[in-house]
Design a protein around this motif. Structure first.
Motif, PDB file in Angstrom:
ATOM      1  N   GLU A 106      50.409  31.334  -7.665  1.00 28.24           N
ATOM      2  CA  GLU A 106      50.502  30.851  -6.280  1.00 28.24           C
ATOM      3  C   GLU A 106      49.766  29.385  -6.482  1.00 28.24           C
ATOM      4  N   TYR A 151      65.335  42.034   3.620  1.00 27.08           N
ATOM      5  CA  TYR A 151      63.990  42.243   3.938  1.00 27.08           C
ATOM      6  C   TYR A 151      63.171  41.163   4.551  1.00 27.08           C
ATOM      7  N   HIS A 155      55.941  36.901   8.554  1.00 31.15           N
ATOM      8  CA  HIS A 155      55.643  35.584   8.684  1.00 31.15           C
ATOM      9  C   HIS A 155      56.563  34.887   9.818  1.00 31.15           C
ATOM     10  N   SER A 179      57.917  44.278   6.277  1.00 29.18           N
ATOM     11  CA  SER A 179      56.494  44.679   5.824  1.00 29.18           C
ATOM     12  C   SER A 179      56.167  45.764   6.232  1.00 29.18           C
ATOM     13  N   MET A 363      44.840  50.222   8.494  1.00 28.53           N
ATOM     14  CA  MET A 363      45.446  50.762   7.400  1.00 28.53           C
ATOM     15  C   MET A 363      44.809  52.140   7.102  1.00 28.53           C
ATOM     16  N   GLY A 459      60.757  35.777   3.064  1.00 29.82           N
ATOM     17  CA  GLY A 459      59.114  35.704   2.626  1.00 29.82           C
ATOM     18  C   GLY A 459      58.840  37.008   2.077  1.00 29.82           C
ATOM     19  N   LEU A 462      57.691  41.603  -2.433  1.00 31.66           N
ATOM     20  CA  LEU A 462      57.860  42.954  -2.454  1.00 31.66           C
ATOM     21  C   LEU A 462      57.642  43.590  -3.808  1.00 31.66           C
ATOM     22  N   ALA A 465      54.165  44.343  -3.619  1.00 26.29           N
ATOM     23  CA  ALA A 465      53.800  44.890  -2.428  1.00 26.29           C
ATOM     24  C   ALA A 465      54.052  46.530  -2.376  1.00 26.29           C
ATOM     25  N   LYS A 488      55.685  29.656  -1.773  1.00 31.11           N
ATOM     26  CA  LYS A 488      54.848  29.705  -3.201  1.00 31.11           C
ATOM     27  C   LYS A 488      55.538  30.567  -4.113  1.00 31.11           C
ATOM     28  N   CYS A 505      60.864  27.123   1.490  1.00 28.49           N
ATOM     29  CA  CYS A 505      61.177  26.745   3.029  1.00 28.49           C
ATOM     30  C   CYS A 505      59.629  26.036   3.591  1.00 28.49           C
ATOM     31  N   ARG A 646      41.726  45.751   0.339  1.00 30.62           N
ATOM     32  CA  ARG A 646      41.722  44.157   0.231  1.00 30.62           C
ATOM     33  C   ARG A 646      40.387  43.572  -0.114  1.00 30.62           C
ATOM     34  N   PHE A 651      45.133  37.470   0.632  1.00 36.45           N
ATOM     35  CA  PHE A 651      45.854  37.735   1.986  1.00 36.45           C
ATOM     36  C   PHE A 651      46.997  38.662   1.417  1.00 36.45           C
ATOM     37  N   ASN A 652      46.879  39.773   1.414  1.00 40.02           N
ATOM     38  CA  ASN A 652      47.964  40.800   0.766  1.00 40.02           C
ATOM     39  C   ASN A 652      48.010  40.450  -0.627  1.00 40.02           C
ATOM     40  N   TYR A 721      44.294  46.307  -4.234  1.00 38.84           N
ATOM     41  CA  TYR A 721      45.565  46.352  -3.666  1.00 38.84           C
ATOM     42  C   TYR A 721      45.625  44.748  -4.131  1.00 38.84           C
ATOM     43  N   VAL A 728      50.699  54.334  -7.538  1.00 39.67           N
ATOM     44  CA  VAL A 728      51.099  54.964  -6.188  1.00 39.67           C
ATOM     45  C   VAL A 728      52.316  55.465  -6.294  1.00 39.67           C
ATOM     46  N   LYS A 743      45.994  54.579   0.913  1.00 43.53           N
ATOM     47  CA  LYS A 743      44.613  54.892   1.034  1.00 43.53           C
ATOM     48  C   LYS A 743      44.211  56.489   0.668  1.00 43.53           C
TER      49      LYS A 743
HETATM   50  N1  LIG Z   1      48.370  49.650  -2.446  1.00 47.88           N
HETATM   51  C1  LIG Z   1      48.544  49.140  -1.321  1.00 47.88           C
HETATM   52  N2  LIG Z   1      49.937  48.678  -1.201  1.00 47.88           N
HETATM   53  C2  LIG Z   1      49.905  47.714  -0.157  1.00 47.88           C
HETATM   54  C3  LIG Z   1      49.111  47.615   1.079  1.00 47.88           C
HETATM   55  C4  LIG Z   1      47.875  48.402   0.652  1.00 47.88           C
HETATM   56  O1  LIG Z   1      46.914  48.367   1.646  1.00 47.88           O
HETATM   57  N3  LIG Z   1      47.578  48.885  -0.484  1.00 47.88           N
HETATM   58  N4  LIG Z   1      49.386  46.972   2.018  1.00 47.88           N
HETATM   59  C5  LIG Z   1      50.720  46.862   2.620  1.00 47.88           C
HETATM   60  C6  LIG Z   1      50.897  45.940   3.834  1.00 47.88           C
HETATM   61  S1  LIG Z   1      49.921  46.567   5.104  1.00 47.88           S
HETATM   62  C7  LIG Z   1      51.675  44.746   3.679  1.00 47.88           C
HETATM   63  S2  LIG Z   1      52.121  44.071   4.980  1.00 47.88           S
HETATM   64  C8  LIG Z   1      52.426  44.709   2.530  1.00 47.88           C
HETATM   65  C9  LIG Z   1      52.679  43.115   2.361  1.00 47.88           C
HETATM   66  O2  LIG Z   1      53.955  42.928   1.690  1.00 47.88           O
HETATM   67  P1  LIG Z   1      54.696  41.458   1.703  1.00 47.88           P
HETATM   68  O3  LIG Z   1      54.651  40.770   3.172  1.00 47.88           O
HETATM   69  O4  LIG Z   1      55.862  41.275   1.181  1.00 47.88           O
HETATM   70  O5  LIG Z   1      53.640  40.401   0.874  1.00 47.88           O
HETATM   71  P2  LIG Z   1      52.710  39.036   1.246  1.00 47.88           P
HETATM   72  O6  LIG Z   1      51.710  39.254   0.238  1.00 47.88           O
HETATM   73  O7  LIG Z   1      52.312  38.937   2.553  1.00 47.88           O
HETATM   74  O8  LIG Z   1      53.916  37.903   0.983  1.00 47.88           O
HETATM   75  C10 LIG Z   1      53.140  36.679   0.135  1.00 47.88           C
HETATM   76  C11 LIG Z   1      54.237  35.671  -0.166  1.00 47.88           C
HETATM   77  O9  LIG Z   1      54.965  35.414   0.975  1.00 47.88           O
HETATM   78  C12 LIG Z   1      55.465  34.028   0.971  1.00 47.88           C
HETATM   79  N5  LIG Z   1      54.863  33.340   2.099  1.00 47.88           N
HETATM   80  C13 LIG Z   1      53.815  32.786   2.389  1.00 47.88           C
HETATM   81  N6  LIG Z   1      53.971  32.291   3.647  1.00 47.88           N
HETATM   82  C14 LIG Z   1      55.156  32.181   4.041  1.00 47.88           C
HETATM   83  C15 LIG Z   1      56.024  31.470   5.122  1.00 47.88           C
HETATM   84  O10 LIG Z   1      55.445  30.913   5.915  1.00 47.88           O
HETATM   85  N7  LIG Z   1      57.190  31.623   5.081  1.00 47.88           N
HETATM   86  C16 LIG Z   1      58.123  32.479   3.597  1.00 47.88           C
HETATM   87  N8  LIG Z   1      59.281  32.581   4.037  1.00 47.88           N
HETATM   88  N9  LIG Z   1      57.150  32.751   2.674  1.00 47.88           N
HETATM   89  C17 LIG Z   1      55.971  32.720   2.970  1.00 47.88           C
HETATM   90  C18 LIG Z   1      54.824  33.520  -0.344  1.00 47.88           C
HETATM   91  O11 LIG Z   1      55.834  32.999  -1.291  1.00 47.88           O
HETATM   92  C19 LIG Z   1      53.799  34.520  -0.554  1.00 47.88           C
HETATM   93  O12 LIG Z   1      53.792  34.636  -2.197  1.00 47.88           O
HETATM   94  O13 LIG Z   1      51.768  45.281   1.196  1.00 47.88           O
HETATM   95  C20 LIG Z   1      51.775  46.464   1.563  1.00 47.88           C
HETATM   96  N10 LIG Z   1      51.398  47.176   0.080  1.00 47.88           N
END
Ligand SMILES: Nc1nc2c(c(=O)[nH]1)N[C@H]1C(S)=C(S)[C@@H](COP(=O)(O)OP(=O)(O)OC[C@H]3O[C@@H](n4cnc5c(=O)[nH]c(N)nc54)[C@H](O)[C@@H]3O)O[C@H]1N2
Ligand SMILES: Nc1nc2c(c(=O)[nH]1)N[C@H]1C(S)=C(S)[C@@H](COP(=O)(O)OP(=O)(O)OC[C@H]3O[C@@H](n4cnc5c(=O)[nH]c(N)nc54)[C@H](O)[C@@H]3O)O[C@H]1N2
Ligand SMILES: [Mo]
Length: 753
Positions: A106, A151, A155, A179, A363, A459, A462, A465, A488, A505, A646, A651-652, A721, A728, A743
């Motif tokens: 990033e 998906y 955001h 998400s 969470m 966004g 995946l 995540a 990014k 974007c 976290r 941020f994630n 994470y 997992v 968790k």
């Molecule tokens: N082991 C484990 N796994 C987890 C979790 C955990 O606690 N433990 N948490 C879970 C949770 S709660 C979530 S929500 C998911 C998150 O999963 P996702 O929502 O898929 O992942 P993010 O890390 O939020 O996404 C980051 C990417 O979003 C893009 N981005 C950032 N800003 C913007 C924007 O304004 N627009 C667009 N189009 N793209 C943007 C950038 O390219 C960045 O690299 O992960 C889950 N996975």
């Protein structure tokens, strides 16, 4: 129980000068472009732009700086002057890039131009927008419709999200996972079952009126720091806070308000939690049942602490539940939680002597194999004293991404029953697909079994995540089509499908100039309030398009222009899309365009807030769990419950840096936090190198971790994470909602030399 006063304050309070240092370090690292301070000044204020970090509500009476350490980091991170151009990216092979950390990827900066992956050279190459959109539509036309997934990560604004869902349905499926499937899906499903609401019932006024908060598995200091302000004011009014969390989180211990000059000068902190109970991971069902049991026993003994009139009028199943609580022994509850009866009775005493109680969770409750029972049990506790649907009380799930809740409100849903399909049919003149679509876990399973053809992602990241990273990566690059709409570079881009595009974007803080001028977008916060947001910064590149425009261009290429599908007009003026949202959801979005900039946002209402229960029975439901913990495995010698955490510097999957200052961990994320007695038993010392080995039916290993002595309950270990996602299993998720159980993951520990 550990009382807050007894806790060592080694890492200092949350907020304070540390938070300013945290911001300034990112300022240095991300080299933000000029005028970023002006952007920060407009953050989260009416007429400004809404932070794209978390979904914590924006108050009507805002601070001069209505942002927190982590919101500022997000803005600085997206305002970087670094650029990741196709040319820069083309200098590196995928192999090489896969060796980079999430932070390094990033840090290359903002993506600047659309790119297509060229399998001949093994590199991404620049392409034009028309070419990219036409190319994607051409591939989509050849794929089985039910094998394509749309998906979204929470955001994008309501307007783009509404169109994204429409595009999926016009294409021909309801494959709209989000998400929240990995996050608060347990709330959407679990809370709906018991109180008929997929979202929290609390509004800002309740925070101001409450006399007690019970926190279960939510970490405001890191994940929703603006929450610390209302908590501070509540404490000043004499409200009490009780926390249940295996980890001693600094934000729940004490806070110095960075917006208060006196506090900053004197270091005077507000003690947040009156009681802090470090229960074993996954044992909340038993802990909350213990609280209920104490209340029921007190009421049985003649103290009038149960709201019997409320139960009689509003609830179902309380007699059975009360018997269950009476029959469950304290010995069983204490063994399960690792807490003493005295500690639980102390917490229950606070509950019984508070008139208005808010239950906060995150969470720590949702990401378990029986997360829905966690939520059911917390609901039981609140219902006993009528703490839902009265001012100052209620259920407060704290949401993740800034518009994760709103995307669901405007039709991003894989379940057809959640969407007014007849209105879509009338508005757009097509037959919406009738079959339910895929949840993100269904999509992951289908992908690994070769039953998926395309992933289009609005966004998110995946690949990183999702659980079982290794299998996902291997399956992702076999997909016939991958499309990522991103700001990014991230790891998901490094496994391009047979046809693959990255579409860059605009970020939310940037100007979005269309025919009718600079556009507004809207988002919904955790309290169901809708806010307008307008970016003013110069876009990172002239080639960037907005999420709405990209979505509409895809829609136009897939479904064509008709008198009802007016893609170009929608791109020209997002107000027209708001009109469509209002026409589809008139109850929620009355006078949408006129009201979107009301200070504090406009509330779209929630029946459960007014004690109208949209459950099958028309009442709020008490539930009895089948077991006392939320896990799908038993403890065994050598097996630990891993909770994936976290840090304060992420941020994630976006890793800003390597400073988790609240936990005193600096310079690395490759750590395993462990209780001292567990370490001794396992023959480990602080600083030893170990690997975590999955112990839940998959062969996976995460090596190179350094053992750190940490105050955790015995048998519970912690590590970060997304690194831990290799461990997992995909099938390890909440039984009801399929939220991955991140968790409580079964692991073993192996020493490394
Ligand atoms: N082991 C484990 N796994 C987890 C979790 C955990 O606690 N433990 N948490 C879970 C949770 S709660 C979530 S929500 C998911 C998150 O999963 P996702 O929502 O898929 O992942 P993010 O890390 O939020 O996404 C980051 C990417 O979003 C893009 N981005 C950032 N800003 C913007 C924007 O304004 N627009 C667009 N189009 N793209 C943007 C950038 O390219 C960045 O690299 O992960 C889950 N996975
Ligand atoms: N800075 C920053 N802000 C964020 C995010 C981020 O990554 N960084 N992510 C955003 C997103 S998408 C989300 S969903 C939210 C997540 O925000 P939170 O809901 O706070 O999520 P986590 O930090 O994953 O875990 C919450 C807490 O649960 C505790 N916990 C773990 N297991 C258990 C358990 O069994 N019982 C109990 N009672 N507690 C337990 C952990 O110790 C931790 O303190 O934050 C959002 N805001
Ligand atoms: Mo989340």
């Amino acid at each position: 129980m550990t009382k807050t006063d007894d806790l060592p304050k080694d890492h200092g309070p949350s907020g304070g000068w540390g938070s300013l240092k945290g911001i300034s370090r990112i300022f240095g690292e991300s080299v933000p472009s000029p005028a970023v301070l002006d952007t920060l000044r407009r953050q989260n204020k009416p007429g400004g732009f809404m932070c794209s970090s978390c979904a914590w509500p924006k108050p009507a009476n805002y601070h001069p700086f209505e942002f927190c350490e982590n919101g500022a980091k997000m803005t600085l991170w997206e305002s970087t002057s670094a650029r990741c151009t196709p040319n820069d990216l083309g200098k590196h092979s995928l192999e090489e890039l896969r060796g980079w950390s999430d932070h390094e990827l990033e840090k290359t900066g903002r993506l600047t131009a659309p790119m297509r992956f060229d399998h001949g050279t093994g590199r991404y190459v620049e392409t034009g927008w028309d070419e990219a959109i036409a190319g994607i539509a051409e591939v989509l036309a050849t794929l089985p419709k039910e094998e394509v997934v749309f998906y979204s990560s929470g955001h994008a604004g309501l307007e783009a999200s509404y169109l994204w869902a429409l595009v999926a349905r016009l294409y021909g499926n309801n494959n709209l996972p989000q998400s929240s499937n990995m996050c608060h899906e347990t709330t959407s499903v679990g809370l709906t079952q018991v109180i008929g609401s997929p979202v929290g019932t609390v509004v800002w006024e309740d925070l101001e009126e409450t006399d007690c908060f019970f926190f279960f598995g939510q970490n405001p200091g890191t994940n929703s720091p603006r929450f610390l302000h209302p908590l501070k004011y509540a404490k000043q009014r004499g409200a009490r806070i009780v926390t249940f969390n295996p980890v001693r989180e600094q934000g729940l211990v004490s806070f110095v308000d960075p917006q208060d000059p006196v506090e900053m000068a004197t270091g005077r902190e507000t003690i947040i939690s009156d009681q802090y109970h470090q229960l074993k991971a996954g044992s909340d069902i038993a802990a909350i049942l213990g609280l209920c049991k104490a209340v029921i026993e007190a009421d049985d003994a003649g103290r009038d602490v149960i709201d019997h009139a409320f139960l009689a009028e509003h609830c179902n199943g309380f007699d059975g539940f009360m018997d269950f609580a009476r029959e469950t022994t304290w010995a069983a509850i204490c063994a399960e939680t690792g807490l003493s009866e005295v500690a639980l009775r102390d917490a229950a005493e606070i509950y019984m002597t508070s008139e208005k109680v808010i239950g906060v969770y995150g969470m720590g409750l949702t990401q378990h194999a029986h997360g829905s029972w966690n939520i059911g049990m917390l609901t039981n506790l609140l219902l006993l004293r009528g703490n839902i649907g009265k001012t100052g009380a209620g259920m407060c799930p704290v949401r993740g991404h800034s518009n994760v809740q709103g995307q669901r409100t405007v039709g991003i849903a894989e379940k057809t029953k959640l969407v007014p399909m007849d209105r879509l049919r009338d508005l757009f003149g097509f037959e919406p697909p009738e079959k339910d679509g895929m949840h993100v876990v269904d999509a992951a399973e289908a992908m690994t079994e070769g039953r998926l053809s395309a992933m289009l992602c609005l966004g998110g990241n995946l690949v990183r995540a999702l659980p079982e990273r290794d299998r996902i990566e291997a399956a992702w690059e076999k997909l016939p089509l991958t499309v990522m709409i991103s700001t990014k570079l991230n790891r998901s881009h490094l496994f391009p499908g047979r046809n693959a595009w990255i579409l860059p974007c605009l970020a939310r803080s940037e100007e979005d100039m269309q025919e009718s001028g600079n556009q507004w977008i809207t988002i919904e916060d955790s309290f169901s309030c809708i806010h307008g947001s307008q970016g003013r910064r110069t876009p990172a590149s002239r080639q960037l398009r907005s999420e709405l425009e990209i979505t509409a261009l895809l829609g136009k290429a897939i479904a064509g222009l008709t008198d009802r599908l007016r893609w170009d007009e929608w791109i020209a003026d997002y107000g027209r899309v708001r009109d469509l949202i209002e026409a589809t959801y008139p109850e929620d979005f009355r006078d949408f365009n006129a009201r979107m900039n009301e200070p504090g946002g406009f509330w779209r209402g929630n029946p459960a807030h007014d004690r109208v229960w949209k459950t099958e029975s028309g009442k709020a439901e008490f539930t009895i769990p089948d077991k006392l913990n939320a896990m799908d495995f038993d403890d065994e010698p050598g097996r630990y419950r891993l909770l994936t955490m976290r840090s304060n510097d992420q941020f994630n999957t976006t890793i800003y840096g390597y400073s988790d200052r609240f936990r005193g961990i600096e310079g690395t994320r490759d750590v395993l936090l462990m209780n001292a007695a567990d370490m001794e038993e396992a023959g480990l010392s602080h600083g030893d190198r170990v690997a975590l080995v999955a112990d839940g039916g998959i062969a996976a290993r995460l090596g190179g971790l350094e053992v750190v002595t940490f105050e955790l309950p015995r048998g519970t270990v912690g590590s970060y994470y997304p690194e831990c996602n290799v461990l997992v299993p995909i099938g390890h998720h909440d039984r009801l909602s399929k939220t991955p159980a991140s968790k409580s993951v079964a692991v073993r520990i192996e020493r490394e030399v």
